[in-house]
Every structure is written in C-alpha cells, then in structure tokens.
Write a protein that holds these residues in place. Structure first.
Motif, PDB file in Angstrom:
ATOM      1  N   LEU A  56     -20.218 -14.444  14.361  1.00 22.09           N
ATOM      2  CA  LEU A  56     -19.389 -13.959  13.252  1.00 22.09           C
ATOM      3  C   LEU A  56     -20.108 -12.862  12.483  1.00 22.09           C
ATOM      4  N   SER A  60     -20.374  -7.752  12.169  1.00 19.01           N
ATOM      5  CA  SER A  60     -20.414  -6.830  11.029  1.00 19.01           C
ATOM      6  C   SER A  60     -21.490  -5.782  11.253  1.00 19.01           C
ATOM      7  N   LYS A 140     -20.244 -23.948   4.325  1.00 17.53           N
ATOM      8  CA  LYS A 140     -20.015 -23.648   5.734  1.00 17.53           C
ATOM      9  C   LYS A 140     -18.565 -23.297   6.075  1.00 17.53           C
ATOM     10  N   ASP A 141     -17.608 -23.748   5.270  1.00 14.17           N
ATOM     11  CA  ASP A 141     -16.221 -23.416   5.582  1.00 14.17           C
ATOM     12  C   ASP A 141     -15.737 -22.163   4.844  1.00 14.17           C
ATOM     13  N   SER A 142     -16.682 -21.352   4.373  1.00 19.56           N
ATOM     14  CA  SER A 142     -16.328 -20.103   3.692  1.00 19.56           C
ATOM     15  C   SER A 142     -15.678 -19.121   4.659  1.00 19.56           C
ATOM     16  N   ALA A 143     -14.869 -18.233   4.117  1.00 12.64           N
ATOM     17  CA  ALA A 143     -14.244 -17.192   4.930  1.00 12.64           C
ATOM     18  C   ALA A 143     -15.304 -16.212   5.420  1.00 12.64           C
ATOM     19  N   ARG A 144     -15.005 -15.536   6.534  1.00 12.07           N
ATOM     20  CA  ARG A 144     -15.953 -14.596   7.119  1.00 12.07           C
ATOM     21  C   ARG A 144     -16.405 -13.543   6.108  1.00 12.07           C
ATOM     22  N   SER A 145     -15.460 -13.023   5.350  1.00 13.38           N
ATOM     23  CA  SER A 145     -15.811 -11.985   4.380  1.00 13.38           C
ATOM     24  C   SER A 145     -16.769 -12.516   3.321  1.00 13.38           C
ATOM     25  N   ASP A 146     -16.596 -13.795   2.936  1.00 13.26           N
ATOM     26  CA  ASP A 146     -17.479 -14.387   1.941  1.00 13.26           C
ATOM     27  C   ASP A 146     -18.881 -14.605   2.508  1.00 13.26           C
ATOM     28  N   ILE A 147     -18.960 -14.993   3.791  1.00 12.41           N
ATOM     29  CA  ILE A 147     -20.256 -15.209   4.423  1.00 12.41           C
ATOM     30  C   ILE A 147     -21.034 -13.899   4.505  1.00 12.41           C
TER      31      ILE A 147
END
Length: 238
Positions: A56, A60, A140-147
């Motif tokens: 993931l 980026s 761990k269940d954060s959205a990709r953009s947040d990670i």
C-alpha cells in the motif's frame, strides 16, 4: 543485544556516488530534501499485514519502502543497514515489547521517527512507546490516505498522538482492565527488572511498585508475578 549495528564505521560523509541505502550503521538518518521520498521500514509479525502495508505504501511516490521485518530483533538489524526515515512499528511483537523496540531503534538510528501501528490505540503500551520516543500512533484500519499522510507527517516531525496517560486498558478479548501505571510495572517485570530497579526507573517507592504489581495480579487472576506475566501474554497485553 549484540547485532551488526555495533560495528564501527569510518565514513563521516555520504559521497555523491554512494546510495543513501549504504549509510553506515550508527549514523543519524538523513535530512529530507523537498521531493525526496520518505524511506520506510515496516515491522509487523503478521505476514499479511506486513506485506499489505508495504504494498500500500510502496504505491505512493512519496514513500520508498526499504525493508520489512517480522520481529523486534529483525527490525533493529534492518534499521541499522537500511537507515529508514520512519519505522511503522507493530505494537505487539512476539520477541520484544514495543517500548523496548522503540528505544533501541532510536539508539541505532539517531533521528529516526517511529509510528506505532496498532489495532488497539487505547492500549497502555502505546503511551509507554511514546514515552520511549515514538513519534505517533496509527490505527491499522485507517484509510490508505491517512496511513501515507501519517508517515509523511512523522518524517516532518509531526504525527497523531495517543490517548492521555492513565486511561485503563483491557485485553482484546474483554479481560480485566489494568491501568497504564500497572502495565508499566508489569512490562518491566516481564523483561526481568526487580522491584527496586523498577522503583528507581519509574521514580516510585518500592511499596508503590509492589502495590501496582499486586493490583495487576488481582485483575489478571494471577497468584504471583510469573503467573501474571504468563496471563498477560496470553491475553495479548505483553
């Protein structure tokens, strides 16, 4: 712990023809320049989570995954050779406690930013990891953009902070609650510290340490410190 991170280095500067990947162990992490990707090390003992997070983040352009580790010892070894800017660190590893891993990572890679990666942001170990020098916390269940955003924020020296110290924490299976202070005492017992050593490290009296440990034992249904450690590990607290 003795690893290759303790080998000495003769280089004082990175020559133009050298890759940042070849920075010698013991040197501080580099200063990021505008446009440089953030060098990231992913640490999680679950292969699916480790590989998924790595893929993931690798998608980026702002992040370059330089390694992945499945244990605390492996993370420390890899950090010494890959020189990450940020380490995404699972809070609960099978070989070492999160706060101890954070402290060792910061010792071998001065200036590295550590983001705790956990499904339980209310866990007392989170605050202990922050006290050890972790930069922030990511669920761990954060959205990709947040990670991605949190990793970039950590690289800049800013990242989400954990809940305030003192919140009680339970195991992920609904067990008894122990406080953050009780957890701190219990985790120090788990790594072999005596009550006098814990008292000195935490600036507490020996009687207070004994009281915290007795409370933790009672809440865990344990008769002594050995049983308390075993039950805490079974419940996922350590």
């Amino acid at each position: 712990m003795t690893t290759s991170i303790e080998r000495s280095t003769k280089r004082d500067a990175l020559l133009p023809e050298q890759s940042p990947d070849r920075l010698a162990p013991g040197r501080a992490s580099r200063n990021l320049r505008p446009g440089d990707p953030v060098r990231l090390l992913v640490v999680d003992d679950h292969p699916v989570v480790r590989e998924g997070a790595g893929m993931l983040l690798a998608a980026s352009r702002a992040v370059k995954v330089v390694g992945a580790a499945g244990s605390g010892a492996e993370a420390i070894e890899l950090a010494a050779t890959t020189r990450p800017d940020v380490v995404l660190l699972d809070l609960r590893l099978r070989d070492l406690l999160g706060p101890e891993v954070v402290a060792e990572l910061r010792r071998v890679v001065p200036g590295v930013r550590v983001v705790i990666f956990t499904a339980y942001p209310e866990h007392a170990a989170v605050q202990s990891a922050i006290d050890a020098g972790a930069q922030g916390v990511l669920v761990k269940d954060s959205a990709r953009s947040d990670i991605v955003g949190t990793v970039l924020a950590a690289a800049r020296g800013d990242a989400p902070r954990p809940p305030a110290r003192g919140n009680p924490v339970g195991d992920d299976r609904g067990g008894s609650l122990i406080t953050a202070r009780e957890y701190d005492v219990l985790r120090r017992v788990a790594v072999g510290e005596s009550n006098p050593e814990i008292a000195e490290a935490m600036y507490l009296s020996r009687n207070t340490v004994k009281s915290y440990l007795q409370n933790a034992c009672r809440k865990l249904g344990a008769r002594n410190r050995v049983e308390a450690i075993a039950k805490a590990r079974d419940l996922g607290l350590l």
